[in-house]
Design an enzyme around this catalytic site. Structure first.
Site, PDB file in Angstrom:
ATOM      1  N   LEU A 132      51.892  12.562  31.154  1.00  0.00           N
ATOM      2  CA  LEU A 132      50.471  12.611  30.783  1.00  0.00           C
ATOM      3  C   LEU A 132      49.994  11.287  30.194  1.00  0.00           C
ATOM      4  O   LEU A 132      50.797  10.515  29.661  1.00  0.00           O
ATOM      5  CB  LEU A 132      50.273  13.722  29.733  1.00  0.00           C
ATOM      6  CG  LEU A 132      50.630  15.139  30.187  1.00  0.00           C
ATOM      7  CD1 LEU A 132      50.760  16.061  28.982  1.00  0.00           C
ATOM      8  CD2 LEU A 132      49.593  15.664  31.164  1.00  0.00           C
ATOM      9  N   GLU A 133      48.699  11.067  30.254  1.00  0.00           N
ATOM     10  CA  GLU A 133      48.076   9.926  29.572  1.00  0.00           C
ATOM     11  C   GLU A 133      48.370  10.061  28.078  1.00  0.00           C
ATOM     12  O   GLU A 133      48.385  11.185  27.537  1.00  0.00           O
ATOM     13  CB  GLU A 133      46.563   9.994  29.822  1.00  0.00           C
ATOM     14  CG  GLU A 133      45.738   8.963  29.109  1.00  0.00           C
ATOM     15  CD  GLU A 133      44.235   9.148  29.396  1.00  0.00           C
ATOM     16  OE1 GLU A 133      43.864  10.062  30.159  1.00  0.00           O
ATOM     17  OE2 GLU A 133      43.458   8.350  28.850  1.00  0.00           O
ATOM     18  N   GLU A 165      42.078  21.088  18.398  1.00  0.00           N
ATOM     19  CA  GLU A 165      43.518  20.844  18.637  1.00  0.00           C
ATOM     20  C   GLU A 165      43.766  20.379  20.065  1.00  0.00           C
ATOM     21  O   GLU A 165      44.731  19.685  20.334  1.00  0.00           O
ATOM     22  CB  GLU A 165      44.326  22.137  18.414  1.00  0.00           C
ATOM     23  CG  GLU A 165      44.314  22.665  16.986  1.00  0.00           C
ATOM     24  CD  GLU A 165      43.131  23.602  16.702  1.00  0.00           C
ATOM     25  OE1 GLU A 165      43.314  24.566  15.962  1.00  0.00           O
ATOM     26  OE2 GLU A 165      42.016  23.351  17.206  1.00  0.00           O
ATOM     27  N   ASN A 166      42.882  20.789  20.997  1.00  0.00           N
ATOM     28  CA  ASN A 166      43.094  20.451  22.414  1.00  0.00           C
ATOM     29  C   ASN A 166      42.270  19.256  22.863  1.00  0.00           C
ATOM     30  O   ASN A 166      42.124  19.016  24.067  1.00  0.00           O
ATOM     31  CB  ASN A 166      42.723  21.664  23.295  1.00  0.00           C
ATOM     32  CG  ASN A 166      43.724  22.776  23.148  1.00  0.00           C
ATOM     33  OD1 ASN A 166      44.845  22.552  22.694  1.00  0.00           O
ATOM     34  ND2 ASN A 166      43.317  23.989  23.499  1.00  0.00           N
ATOM     35  N   THR A 204      44.002  32.335  17.754  1.00  0.00           N
ATOM     36  CA  THR A 204      42.808  32.416  16.915  1.00  0.00           C
ATOM     37  C   THR A 204      41.599  32.941  17.680  1.00  0.00           C
ATOM     38  O   THR A 204      41.397  32.633  18.834  1.00  0.00           O
ATOM     39  CB  THR A 204      42.447  31.033  16.326  1.00  0.00           C
ATOM     40  OG1 THR A 204      41.126  31.124  15.787  1.00  0.00           O
ATOM     41  CG2 THR A 204      42.444  29.952  17.401  1.00  0.00           C
ATOM     42  N   LYS A 211      38.965  23.550  21.744  1.00  0.00           N
ATOM     43  CA  LYS A 211      39.014  23.535  20.275  1.00  0.00           C
ATOM     44  C   LYS A 211      39.574  22.173  19.866  1.00  0.00           C
ATOM     45  O   LYS A 211      40.177  21.481  20.687  1.00  0.00           O
ATOM     46  CB  LYS A 211      39.881  24.683  19.742  1.00  0.00           C
ATOM     47  CG  LYS A 211      41.273  24.732  20.299  1.00  0.00           C
ATOM     48  CD  LYS A 211      41.994  25.999  19.845  1.00  0.00           C
ATOM     49  CE  LYS A 211      43.389  26.055  20.472  1.00  0.00           C
ATOM     50  NZ  LYS A 211      44.081  27.308  20.175  1.00  0.00           N
ATOM     51  N   LYS A 261      54.165  25.412  22.287  1.00  0.00           N
ATOM     52  CA  LYS A 261      54.791  26.730  22.432  1.00  0.00           C
ATOM     53  C   LYS A 261      56.161  26.621  23.099  1.00  0.00           C
ATOM     54  O   LYS A 261      57.122  27.162  22.654  1.00  0.00           O
ATOM     55  CB  LYS A 261      53.902  27.654  23.283  1.00  0.00           C
ATOM     56  CG  LYS A 261      52.584  27.991  22.588  1.00  0.00           C
ATOM     57  CD  LYS A 261      51.668  28.775  23.522  1.00  0.00           C
ATOM     58  CE  LYS A 261      51.033  27.882  24.563  1.00  0.00           C
ATOM     59  NZ  LYS A 261      49.722  27.351  24.154  1.00  0.00           N
ATOM     60  N   LYS A 284      55.535  15.390  28.248  1.00  0.00           N
ATOM     61  CA  LYS A 284      55.616  16.760  27.753  1.00  0.00           C
ATOM     62  C   LYS A 284      56.854  17.396  28.392  1.00  0.00           C
ATOM     63  O   LYS A 284      56.937  17.466  29.618  1.00  0.00           O
ATOM     64  CB  LYS A 284      54.346  17.536  28.119  1.00  0.00           C
ATOM     65  CG  LYS A 284      54.276  18.917  27.476  1.00  0.00           C
ATOM     66  CD  LYS A 284      53.116  19.777  27.947  1.00  0.00           C
ATOM     67  CE  LYS A 284      51.849  19.617  27.202  1.00  0.00           C
ATOM     68  NZ  LYS A 284      50.881  20.720  27.404  1.00  0.00           N
ATOM     69  N   ALA A 318      47.139   9.494  24.383  1.00  0.00           N
ATOM     70  CA  ALA A 318      45.937   9.219  23.577  1.00  0.00           C
ATOM     71  C   ALA A 318      46.415   8.699  22.226  1.00  0.00           C
ATOM     72  O   ALA A 318      46.944   9.456  21.414  1.00  0.00           O
ATOM     73  CB  ALA A 318      45.139  10.510  23.403  1.00  0.00           C
ATOM     74  N   ASP A 363      45.359  20.033  27.575  1.00  0.00           N
ATOM     75  CA  ASP A 363      45.933  21.383  27.540  1.00  0.00           C
ATOM     76  C   ASP A 363      45.199  22.390  28.421  1.00  0.00           C
ATOM     77  O   ASP A 363      44.321  23.109  27.972  1.00  0.00           O
ATOM     78  CB  ASP A 363      45.962  21.908  26.092  1.00  0.00           C
ATOM     79  CG  ASP A 363      46.919  23.098  26.015  1.00  0.00           C
ATOM     80  OD1 ASP A 363      47.371  23.446  24.926  1.00  0.00           O
ATOM     81  OD2 ASP A 363      47.224  23.663  27.090  1.00  0.00           O
ATOM     82  N   ASP A 371      39.837  27.223  26.501  1.00  0.00           N
ATOM     83  CA  ASP A 371      40.553  26.979  25.238  1.00  0.00           C
ATOM     84  C   ASP A 371      40.074  25.699  24.562  1.00  0.00           C
ATOM     85  O   ASP A 371      40.874  24.887  24.099  1.00  0.00           O
ATOM     86  CB  ASP A 371      42.069  26.923  25.490  1.00  0.00           C
ATOM     87  CG  ASP A 371      42.851  27.207  24.213  1.00  0.00           C
ATOM     88  OD1 ASP A 371      44.077  26.982  24.194  1.00  0.00           O
ATOM     89  OD2 ASP A 371      42.217  27.615  23.215  1.00  0.00           O
TER      90      ASP A 371
HETATM   91  C1  LIG Z   1      54.477  21.101  24.127  1.00  0.00           C
HETATM   92  C2  LIG Z   1      53.112  20.697  23.702  1.00  0.00           C
HETATM   93  C3  LIG Z   1      52.711  19.972  22.579  1.00  0.00           C
HETATM   94  C4  LIG Z   1      51.335  19.894  22.700  1.00  0.00           C
HETATM   95  C5  LIG Z   1      50.378  19.254  21.761  1.00  0.00           C
HETATM   96  N1  LIG Z   1      50.500  17.787  21.885  1.00  0.00           N
HETATM   97  C6  LIG Z   1      49.777  16.952  22.678  1.00  0.00           C
HETATM   98  C7  LIG Z   1      50.221  15.669  22.384  1.00  0.00           C
HETATM   99  C8  LIG Z   1      49.712  14.397  22.913  1.00  0.00           C
HETATM  100  C9  LIG Z   1      49.390  14.175  24.266  1.00  0.00           C
HETATM  101 CL1  LIG Z   1      49.620  15.427  25.438  1.00  0.00          CL
HETATM  102  C10 LIG Z   1      48.881  12.943  24.677  1.00  0.00           C
HETATM  103  N2  LIG Z   1      48.662  11.928  23.811  1.00  0.00           N
HETATM  104  C11 LIG Z   1      48.983  12.120  22.503  1.00  0.00           C
HETATM  105  N3  LIG Z   1      48.878  11.274  21.456  1.00  0.00           N
HETATM  106  C12 LIG Z   1      49.312  11.936  20.369  1.00  0.00           C
HETATM  107  C13 LIG Z   1      49.332  11.347  19.044  1.00  0.00           C
HETATM  108  C14 LIG Z   1      49.051  10.034  18.757  1.00  0.00           C
HETATM  109  N4  LIG Z   1      49.176   9.889  17.426  1.00  0.00           N
HETATM  110  C15 LIG Z   1      48.966   8.670  16.662  1.00  0.00           C
HETATM  111  N5  LIG Z   1      49.494  11.031  16.859  1.00  0.00           N
HETATM  112  C16 LIG Z   1      49.601  11.933  17.833  1.00  0.00           C
HETATM  113  C17 LIG Z   1      49.941  13.338  17.572  1.00  0.00           C
HETATM  114  N6  LIG Z   1      49.686  13.195  20.674  1.00  0.00           N
HETATM  115  C18 LIG Z   1      49.502  13.320  22.025  1.00  0.00           C
HETATM  116  C19 LIG Z   1      51.188  15.792  21.378  1.00  0.00           C
HETATM  117  N7  LIG Z   1      51.368  17.106  21.121  1.00  0.00           N
HETATM  118  N8  LIG Z   1      50.938  20.472  23.828  1.00  0.00           N
HETATM  119  O1  LIG Z   1      52.014  20.986  24.423  1.00  0.00           O
END
Ligand SMILES: Cc1cc(Cn2cc(-c3c(Cl)cnc4nc(-c5cn(C)nc5C)[nH]c34)cn2)no1
Length: 273
Positions: free
Chosen positions: A92-93, A142-143, A174, A140, A25, A44, A95, A156, A138
């Site tokens: 942040l960590e 996506e989070n 949603t 879901k 957002k 972030k 993933a 999140d 929240d």
């Molecule tokens: C601003 C904003 C965007 C988002 C959603 N969001 C979270 C991530 C994210 C985080 Cl916080 C940590 N590790 C991640 N790893 C990925 C990732 C790895 N691959 C191979 N593909 C993706 C996508 N995304 C991560 C990214 N966006 N929340 O607030």
């Protein structure tokens, strides 16, 4: 040295910023590397002006304070945060396998063993939050992120609150994961996360959430009437688990502590392939 032992406040020059990972957002997330610990992180970067214009700075402050103190294997770690005059930076960590949403989209739906592992990890993460008086609100796909070992990481905390007293908060976005008491704008408590865990279990097994309809009004009606059906392939144990979570009356809705002991979640082996 590791990210944990740093003394001074971080600044942007401590990081090499890499590929764009996601858009949210009020900003973006990038893959970054902290120069001294040489560890990959997710940076972030939020735009202060947008946060202030949308009057969500207090939500962000609450998210950061809640998230920074959490330590659990199924909760995405926040190593720290800093700011400059235009941006707020959350360290942040990272993933490495992206979001559970992305995996579900690719596979369509998960088998029961994979779903049980996911729900077991999320039930433990929620148990930890509830023990600390926090409701996430929240949950879901996506989070929920997936690390290099296939372990889930709840992320999140933008909507997380301390569960001190019954809450009334309007939601945008949603409806699919919202329980009746929230869409009927009644007071709600930690049981909203139990409902969402039931919706999540259903969506992972079936490939779509139980109350999904094209019209907002239809989704609303099906949620408050708790109207949903199971495809034939869903086992009776899974149906029992989901039905205990998707109870309209919060007094009848299972406690998380009961759901983590449900037979459906016993001896899962804790990682998503
Ligand atoms: C601003 C904003 C965007 C988002 C959603 N969001 C979270 C991530 C994210 C985080 Cl916080 C940590 N590790 C991640 N790893 C990925 C990732 C790895 N691959 C191979 N593909 C993706 C996508 N995304 C991560 C990214 N966006 N929340 O607030």
């Amino acid at each position: 040295s590791s990210l944990y032992k740093r003394k001074k406040e971080w600044q942007t020059s401590d990081f090499d910023v890499g590929k764009h990972l996601g858009q949210g957002k009020f900003g973006n997330v990038y893959l970054a590397r902290e120069k001294h610990a040489r560890q990959p992180v997710a940076l972030k970067i939020l735009i202060k002006k947008e946060l202030l214009d949308a009057k969500v700075a207090k939500f962000l402050k609450r998210e950061v304070e809640i998230h920074a103190h959490l330590r659990h294997p199924s909760i995405l770690r926040m190593y720290g945060y800093f700011q400059d005059d235009q941006h707020v930076y959350l360290v942040l960590e990272c993933a490495s396998q992206g979001s559970l949403y992305g995996k579900l989209e690719k596979r369509g739906r998960f088998d029961e063993m994979t779903t049980r592992q996911c729900i077991y990890q999320m039930a433990n993460a929620l148990s930890y939050l509830h023990t600390h008086g926090i409701i996430h609100r929240d949950i879901k796909p996506e989070n929920i992120l997936v690390d290099g070992k296939g372990k889930l990481k709840l992320a999140d905390f933008g909507w997380a609150v301390h569960d001190r007293r019954p809450r009334r908060t309007t939601f945008c976005g949603t409806l699919d994961y919202l329980p009746p008491e929230m869409i009927e704008n009644k007071t709600h408590n930690a049981k909203v996360d139990v409902w969402a865990l039931g919706v999540l279990a259903y969506e992972l097994l079936v490939g779509k959430p139980p109350f999904e309809h094209s019209e907002y009004g239809d989704t609303y009606h099906h949620i408050v009437k708790v109207k949903f059906t199971f495809p034939d392939h869903v086992s009776s144990l899974a149906r029992d688990f989901i039905s205990l979570a998707l109870q309209y009356d919060i007094r009848k809705r299972s406690h998380l502590s009961d759901l983590v002991r449900h037979p459906w979640l016993q001896n899962t082996f804790k990682s998503v392939s």
